[in-house]
Design an enzyme around this catalytic site. Structure first.
Site, short mmCIF file in Angstrom:
data_model
loop_
_atom_site.label_atom_id
_atom_site.label_comp_id
_atom_site.label_asym_id
_atom_site.label_seq_id
_atom_site.Cartn_x
_atom_site.Cartn_y
_atom_site.Cartn_z
N SER A 236 0.79 -1.17 -0.08
CA SER A 236 0.02 -0.10 0.02
C SER A 236 0.85 1.13 0.04
O SER A 236 1.92 1.04 0.13
CB SER A 236 -0.80 -0.09 1.27
OG SER A 236 -1.82 1.19 1.29
N CYS A 237 0.20 2.38 -0.39
CA CYS A 237 1.00 3.65 -0.39
C CYS A 237 0.02 4.82 -0.29
O CYS A 237 -1.03 4.58 0.45
CB CYS A 237 1.90 3.78 -1.42
SG CYS A 237 1.30 3.85 -2.89
N GLY A 238 0.27 5.63 -1.05
CA GLY A 238 -0.77 6.93 -1.14
C GLY A 238 -1.82 6.61 -1.92
O GLY A 238 -2.91 6.79 -1.93
N GLY A 240 -1.30 3.84 -4.65
CA GLY A 240 -0.81 2.47 -5.33
C GLY A 240 0.08 2.85 -6.39
O GLY A 240 0.51 1.68 -7.17
N TRP A 265 -3.72 4.50 0.50
CA TRP A 265 -4.29 5.27 1.73
C TRP A 265 -5.10 6.26 1.20
O TRP A 265 -6.26 7.04 1.86
CB TRP A 265 -3.27 5.98 2.33
CG TRP A 265 -3.25 6.54 3.60
CD1 TRP A 265 -3.71 7.87 3.94
CD2 TRP A 265 -3.86 6.08 4.86
NE1 TRP A 265 -4.12 8.20 5.37
CE2 TRP A 265 -4.24 6.73 5.86
CE3 TRP A 265 -3.79 4.59 5.33
CZ2 TRP A 265 -4.67 6.45 7.36
CZ3 TRP A 265 -4.18 4.17 6.46
CH2 TRP A 265 -4.46 5.08 7.36
#
Length: 279
Positions: A236-238, A240, A265
């Site tokens: 996961s990240c901000g 993708g 996120w």
């Protein structure tokens, strides 16, 4: 044709371009959050096509950034780029390595195997004193690319909700330590700070030596540091994009059960969803 690794260097690519005609080069560049490359002179590898992550290859019906398109749309757009089932696709971006791993994951989740990432992208090509041009090419003919969605490489909110407490599922977050801990505000409005409960923080920048990935043995040490208790890795990240940097690195180190949380996120942190969050 194939390369020995999913990550290739400019010398390997140059040699292969001289020997094979089935290689398709795709510039996968997108802007970074708070950093734009749109006004920088276009310098791309000769005979490159543009892989339009933010435009044609993001779901226009989604409220979230960069969301994966349907297999039907992906198939049509790859055919428009002249890609065939037997093509060899090489991905790069103009930052070094940033959005090209996202394109790699998109191809993999759509069932395409012969896809590779140029380590260091266009800057590394330029550093090797190899030629660059300022115009994209267009496909001479329509390709016969076929998309076959691989659900085992994809995660959505429902999947995370069902598995975030599972000790055999390891969720890695590629955001900075400040954003992960909730001490630094999110760059997008309407998002809580913090992280998915039980997730592990591995900021994507830590996987790089300058504009290139660190050697595979060093990448392996970084993942081994977390003493994962299961074989499945979810990233996961901000939005993708940088999650895919971690996913690709995990692939290089031999991990086979890999998923990217497409909403990341930008979805999980939405204030109105009220999902479980740790700080």
């Amino acid at each position: 044709m194939s390369f020995k690794s999913a990550l290739i260097n400019p010398t390997e690519l140059l040699e292969s371009l001289g020997q094979h005609t089935d290689i398709v080069l795709l510039d996968c560049t997108i802007d970074k959050v708070g950093q734009s490359i749109k006004d920088v002179k276009l310098e791309i590898l000769p005979h490159s096509h543009f892989f339009d992550i933010e435009g044609k290859l993001s779901d226009p019906h989604s409220k979230l950034p960069h969301t994966l398109v349907s297999p039907e749309v992906f198939e049509r757009e790859m055919q428009n780029l002249g890609i065939n089932q037997d093509s060899t696709v090489v991905l790069y971006d103009r930052w070094g390595v940033y959005s090209s791993p996202r394109a790699w994951w998109m191809f993999k989740v759509m069932g395409f195997a012969q896809v590779f990432v140029l380590n260091g992208g266009a800057p590394a090509w330029k550093n090797n004193k190899l030629p660059l041009v300022d115009q994209y090419t267009t496909a001479a003919s329509r390709g016969n690319f076929k998309a076959q969605f691989q659900a085992n490489m994809y995660a959505d909110k429902a999947y995370i909700l069902a598995h975030y407490r599972d000790a055999l599922v390891n969720i890695f977050d590629a955001r900075s330590k400040g954003r992960f801990s909730g001490l630094v505000a999110e760059p997008r409005k309407g998002l809580h700070g913090g992280h998915i409960p039980h997730s592990k923080n591995l900021p994507f920048e830590e996987l790089f030596d300058g504009i290139v990935y660190k050697p595979v043995d060093e990448l392996k040490q970084q993942f081994d540091h977390f003493n994962a208790t299961g074989n499945e890795y979810v990233f996961s990240c901000g939005s993708g994009i940088t999650a895919s940097i971690l996913a690709f690195a995990a692939h290089l180190t031999g991990h086979e059960q890999i998923r990217v949380y497409d909403g990341s996120w930008s979805e999980w942190g939405r204030e109105e969803l009220n999902l479980p969050i740790e700080k």
